[in-house]
Enzyme design. Structure first.
Site, PDB file in Angstrom:
ATOM      1  N   HIS A 108       1.095  -1.527   0.393  1.00  0.00           N
ATOM      2  CA  HIS A 108      -0.065  -0.096   0.246  1.00  0.00           C
ATOM      3  C   HIS A 108       1.172   1.495  -0.241  1.00  0.00           C
ATOM      4  O   HIS A 108       1.489   1.540   0.527  1.00  0.00           O
ATOM      5  CB  HIS A 108      -0.798  -0.482   1.548  1.00  0.00           C
ATOM      6  N   SER A 109       1.045   1.716  -0.965  1.00  0.00           N
ATOM      7  CA  SER A 109       0.851   3.952  -1.340  1.00  0.00           C
ATOM      8  C   SER A 109       3.011   3.033  -0.946  1.00  0.00           C
ATOM      9  O   SER A 109       3.663   2.646  -2.113  1.00  0.00           O
ATOM     10  CB  SER A 109       0.667   4.491   0.527  1.00  0.00           C
ATOM     11  N   MET A 110       3.889   3.895  -0.109  1.00  0.00           N
ATOM     12  CA  MET A 110       5.506   3.172  -0.067  1.00  0.00           C
ATOM     13  C   MET A 110       5.837   1.301  -0.059  1.00  0.00           C
ATOM     14  O   MET A 110       6.149   1.442  -1.035  1.00  0.00           O
ATOM     15  CB  MET A 110       5.621   3.636   0.635  1.00  0.00           C
ATOM     16  N   SER A 136      -0.988  -1.015  -4.074  1.00  0.00           N
ATOM     17  CA  SER A 136      -2.323  -0.093  -3.980  1.00  0.00           C
ATOM     18  C   SER A 136      -1.824   1.029  -3.698  1.00  0.00           C
ATOM     19  O   SER A 136      -1.040   1.535  -3.592  1.00  0.00           O
ATOM     20  CB  SER A 136      -2.446  -0.806  -2.416  1.00  0.00           C
TER      21      SER A 136
END
Length: 269
Positions: A108-110, A136
């Protein structure tokens, strides 16, 4: 899961967590023998406990392992790592030990960027590519912005958290919690904001991109651009919500994961 929920899990996780002889990997619940293996990577400022609900819902039919970055929760006394390549190098050495069966990555993200770089290291080591990467809330590696959140003062970082709507205002107003959280957040923002993918960087894994329709950090065009970073198929799934759409859309996200893995195991609530 919000920051407040993460903190609530910190105390509970000890008795239920199999450390797997590694500071880097957490298994919150046991899985059945031979279950598909999903490895999860947290977002900037996040910790392994963010994925506690995912592990609870997907096991025992899927073996959910979660990466714990240095400098948070029980690893809080370890030095932080402020760049993605070094973080990916170190995490790869741990993750590769669980490649006795096909691996699926969810970031997710990073975490999506870290997962992508680890997948590249699998290829460099002559190991089979992950069976699928779930990316994501993160734009494609080649799509960069001139973000400088890591150079802001504390109030500036907190404003960014409010913009992303992933942290409870009660947490943001708690001086003690934020004193502990801000160095980790600033470190991780530096890592992801200074990251630049190698030109033409690709992996051989199919990619499923999951994104919120109102995420200020990822446009639909930036999400679709992941297709340039895989030699396999790439599909994009859009959910109602912002950067932390998966908190409110957990059931839909879990369905996307199980479909992408091809698992027949039921999802627990």
């Amino acid at each position: 899961m919000t920051t407040q929920q993460q903190l609530a899990h910190t105390q509970a996780q000890g008795a239920d967590t199999d450390l797997l002889e590694s500071d880097w990997i957490r298994r919150y619940h046991p899985a059945v023998a031979g279950a598909p293996r999903l490895i999860c990577f947290p977002h900037a400022g996040g910790s392994a406990s963010f994925y506690f609900p995912v592990a609870k819902a997907l096991t025992p039919g899927i073996d959910v392992l979660v990466v714990q970055y240095p400098g948070r929760q029980e690893r809080r006394r370890e030095p932080l790592i402020d760049n993605v390549p070094e973080l990916a190098d170190l995490a790869f050495e741990e993750v590769r030990q669980y490649a006795d069966r096909p691996l699926y990555f969810f970031g997710h993200s990073m975490g999506a960027t870290v997962a992508f770089e680890i997948a590249r290291r699998f290829a460099g080591a002559g190991l089979p590519a992950p069976a699928r990467l779930f990316a994501s809330a993160r734009r494609a590696p080649s799509r960069t912005r001139a973000d400088r959140v890591h150079t802001r003062d504390d109030e500036g970082v907190i404003r960014e958290l409010r913009r992303l709507s992933g942290t409870d205002d009660r947490v943001l107003g708690n001086e003690e919690i934020m004193r502990l959280a801000l160095p980790v957040l600033r470190n991780d923002y530096k890592a992801v904001e200074t990251y630049r993918a190698d030109p033409g960087a690709r992996i051989d894994s199919p990619v499923t991109v999951l994104t919120g329709d109102s995420d200020p950090n990822t446009t639909l065009d930036e999400a679709r651009a992941w297709s340039a970073h895989t030699t396999a198929a790439c599909d994009v799934q859009v959910f109602a919500g912002g950067h932390f759409y998966l908190v409110d859309r957990q059931r839909e996200v879990l369905d996307a994961i199980t479909t992408g893995i091809g698992a027949r195991a039921g999802i627990r609530g």
